[in-house]
Motif scaffolding. Structure first.
Motif, mmCIF file in Angstrom:
data_model
loop_
_atom_site.group_PDB
_atom_site.id
_atom_site.type_symbol
_atom_site.label_atom_id
_atom_site.label_comp_id
_atom_site.label_asym_id
_atom_site.label_seq_id
_atom_site.Cartn_x
_atom_site.Cartn_y
_atom_site.Cartn_z
ATOM 1 N N GLU A 276 0.824 -1.208 0.000
ATOM 2 C CA GLU A 276 0.000 0.000 0.000
ATOM 3 C C GLU A 276 0.860 1.260 0.000
ATOM 4 N N ARG A 277 1.950 1.242 0.812
ATOM 5 C CA ARG A 277 2.822 2.418 0.873
ATOM 6 C C ARG A 277 3.558 2.620 -0.464
ATOM 7 N N VAL A 278 4.036 1.528 -1.058
ATOM 8 C CA VAL A 278 4.750 1.625 -2.334
ATOM 9 C C VAL A 278 3.818 2.169 -3.415
ATOM 10 N N VAL A 279 2.579 1.623 -3.477
ATOM 11 C CA VAL A 279 1.614 2.081 -4.483
ATOM 12 C C VAL A 279 1.303 3.562 -4.292
ATOM 13 N N SER A 280 1.107 3.978 -3.035
ATOM 14 C CA SER A 280 0.759 5.362 -2.741
ATOM 15 C C SER A 280 1.895 6.311 -3.123
ATOM 16 N N ARG A 281 3.128 5.934 -2.816
ATOM 17 C CA ARG A 281 4.265 6.811 -3.116
ATOM 18 C C ARG A 281 4.535 6.904 -4.617
ATOM 19 N N ILE A 282 4.393 5.781 -5.337
ATOM 20 C CA ILE A 282 4.599 5.825 -6.797
ATOM 21 C C ILE A 282 3.520 6.683 -7.449
ATOM 22 N N MET A 337 12.960 2.946 -7.925
ATOM 23 C CA MET A 337 13.983 2.137 -7.255
ATOM 24 C C MET A 337 14.318 2.720 -5.885
ATOM 25 N N GLY A 338 14.380 4.089 -5.810
ATOM 26 C CA GLY A 338 14.644 4.733 -4.519
ATOM 27 C C GLY A 338 13.523 4.477 -3.520
ATOM 28 N N ILE A 339 12.260 4.503 -3.999
ATOM 29 C CA ILE A 339 11.115 4.237 -3.116
ATOM 30 C C ILE A 339 11.190 2.816 -2.546
ATOM 31 N N LEU A 340 11.501 1.847 -3.391
ATOM 32 C CA LEU A 340 11.595 0.452 -2.935
ATOM 33 C C LEU A 340 12.717 0.283 -1.913
ATOM 34 N N GLU A 341 13.854 0.966 -2.124
ATOM 35 C CA GLU A 341 14.954 0.875 -1.155
ATOM 36 C C GLU A 341 14.569 1.485 0.179
ATOM 37 N N GLU A 343 11.571 1.751 1.439
ATOM 38 C CA GLU A 343 10.539 0.940 2.076
ATOM 39 C C GLU A 343 11.040 -0.456 2.445
ATOM 40 N N GLY A 344 12.261 -0.758 2.027
ATOM 41 C CA GLY A 344 12.813 -2.077 2.337
ATOM 42 C C GLY A 344 12.131 -3.209 1.590
ATOM 43 N N VAL A 345 11.662 -2.921 0.393
ATOM 44 C CA VAL A 345 10.957 -3.919 -0.416
ATOM 45 C C VAL A 345 11.878 -4.366 -1.543
ATOM 46 N N GLU A 346 11.885 -5.662 -1.807
ATOM 47 C CA GLU A 346 12.747 -6.212 -2.853
ATOM 48 C C GLU A 346 11.940 -6.583 -4.088
ATOM 49 N N VAL A 347 12.583 -6.406 -5.247
ATOM 50 C CA VAL A 347 11.967 -6.822 -6.502
ATOM 51 C C VAL A 347 12.113 -8.324 -6.646
ATOM 52 N N ALA A 348 11.053 -8.966 -7.091
ATOM 53 C CA ALA A 348 11.060 -10.427 -7.216
ATOM 54 C C ALA A 348 11.820 -10.848 -8.466
ATOM 55 N N PHE A 349 12.350 -12.036 -8.437
ATOM 56 C CA PHE A 349 12.945 -12.650 -9.614
ATOM 57 C C PHE A 349 12.405 -14.063 -9.710
ATOM 58 N N PRO A 350 12.387 -14.676 -10.878
ATOM 59 C CA PRO A 350 11.809 -16.019 -11.028
ATOM 60 C C PRO A 350 12.453 -17.020 -10.067
ATOM 61 N N SER A 351 11.619 -17.648 -9.274
ATOM 62 C CA SER A 351 12.128 -18.615 -8.294
ATOM 63 C C SER A 351 11.083 -19.696 -8.063
#
Length: 371
Positions: A276-282, A337-341, A343-351
């Protein structure tokens, strides 16, 4: 030697001398006019051209440039006419010779008018500017070629009449052969009609960036048969008008704004509050950016992917220029990218996560003890 033989020999020699003298004068006059033509082109014409460029409009300059070479050849034709007064083999007032000279003058006038009606001469563009650009640029090549065809047709008609040729009979013959010609030139007629459709509907103009199933690039020229498009690799592609008229044409140059959309995949360890915070800030970032069009901005948790929680980012840039568009996209990506850093959120990669049952785990341990 008899007196009669002497008189006859003297008369023949006198005639030969007179003929050679007239022939020499005739050639000398022609060479003199050729020299005068070179001097005129090098000095007088250049002076006239310089004076014409000081006028408020470039109309007179365009006329001078268009008739430069025809005028040079006119000196030769005029010199040929004067030289014929002394030429011993053809009379100056010979009917066929005069018809030939008049035909050459018509050809020179046609040549000058042909050059003047060129789309590159700037005359039609200047005329369009005086009309406050009421004529679309795509029409200028068509108008130019139409005028040229009319000029050539009139010239051929006048020359034909000069030699007492029945032009009406030629026109009637073309009318009788029209059907056969149309059947034989089906493709050419289709391209001509396609060109008329393009000019009428105006899906693009000269200088526009277009995309079709056949080609993508900048429109350079359109004629009766085809349209020339310069690709971004500088290749020149010629597309038949019949093909282009039946294809979907995207005109990127007429965009009011340019789209950017992508999915931002977050890993499955991301909490609901963090999303929610990431969506709001973007969303706030996009709405406060000066280069982002404010009407259509969408930032939302879109769907669950196999290995990520996908956020839809959808917006438009005010600028449609490719370089500026890419620059804005670059700035937005760095800001996200700055917002994600922060907020301490990581981008997913195929796993892929593998769950092992207790029984399978014991089996693996037993197999390991044998080793």
């Amino acid at each position: 030697m008899s007196l009669g033989s002497f008189v006859l020999g003297f008369s023949t020699a006198d005639i030969d001398y007179e003929m050679l003298k007239n022939l020499g004068i005739s050639i000398g006059i022609l060479l003199l006019f050729i020299l005068f033509r070179n001097l005129f082109t090098k000095y007088v014409f250049q002076l006239i051209l310089k004076l014409s460029r000081k006028t408020p409009t470039d109309f007179f300059t365009q006329i001078c440039l268009s008739f430069e070479r025809p005028l040079g050849w006119f000196f030769i034709i005029f010199g040929l006419y004067i030289a014929m007064d002394y030429f011993p083999f053809i009379e100056q007032h010979n009917a066929l010779f005069l018809k030939f000279l008049r035909s050459m003058v018509i050809v020179l006038i046609t040549w000058g008018l042909f050059n003047l009606s060129s789309p590159t001469s700037g005359l039609l563009i200047s005329f369009n500017q005086k009309l406050n650009n009421k004529i679309d640029l795509i029409l200028i090549p068509f108008i130019s070629r139409t005028i040229r065809v009319i000029i050539i047709a009139i010239s051929i008609s006048i020359i034909g009449q000069e030699f007492n040729y029945d032009v009406n009979g030629l026109v009637a013959g073309l009318g009788l052969g029209g059907l056969a010609f149309a059947l034989a030139a089906k493709e050419a007629v289709g391209n001509l009609i396609g060109g008329v459709v393009i000019v009428t509907e105006k899906p693009f103009s000269i200088g526009d960036w277009i995309l079709t199933p056949s080609v993508e690039g900048i429109v350079e020229d359109i004629n009766f048969r085809s349209t020339k498009v310069r690709t971004f690799s500088q290749a020149l592609v010629t597309v038949p008008n019949a093909t282009l008229a039946n294809e979907a044409i995207t005109n990127w140059s007429r965009m009011g704004k340019r789209k950017i959309d992508f999915h931002l995949g977050l890993n499955y360890q991301t909490t609901k509050e963090e999303i929610e915070r990431v969506v709001s800030r973007i969303d706030k970032l996009l709405r406060t950016h000066e280069e982002i069009h404010p009407d259509t901005i969408m930032v939302a948790f879109d769907h669950y992917n196999e290995s990520s929680l996908d956020i839809l980012v959808y917006f438009f840039t005010n600028s449609t220029v490719w370089a500026e568009h890419v620059k804005i996209k670059h700035e937005i990506n760095l800001a996200i990218m700055g917002i994600l850093e922060e907020e301490g959120v990581e981008v997913a990669f195929p796993s892929r996560t593998i769950y092992v049952s207790p029984q399978t785990n014991e089996l693996f341990q037993t197999m390991g003890s044998f080793d």
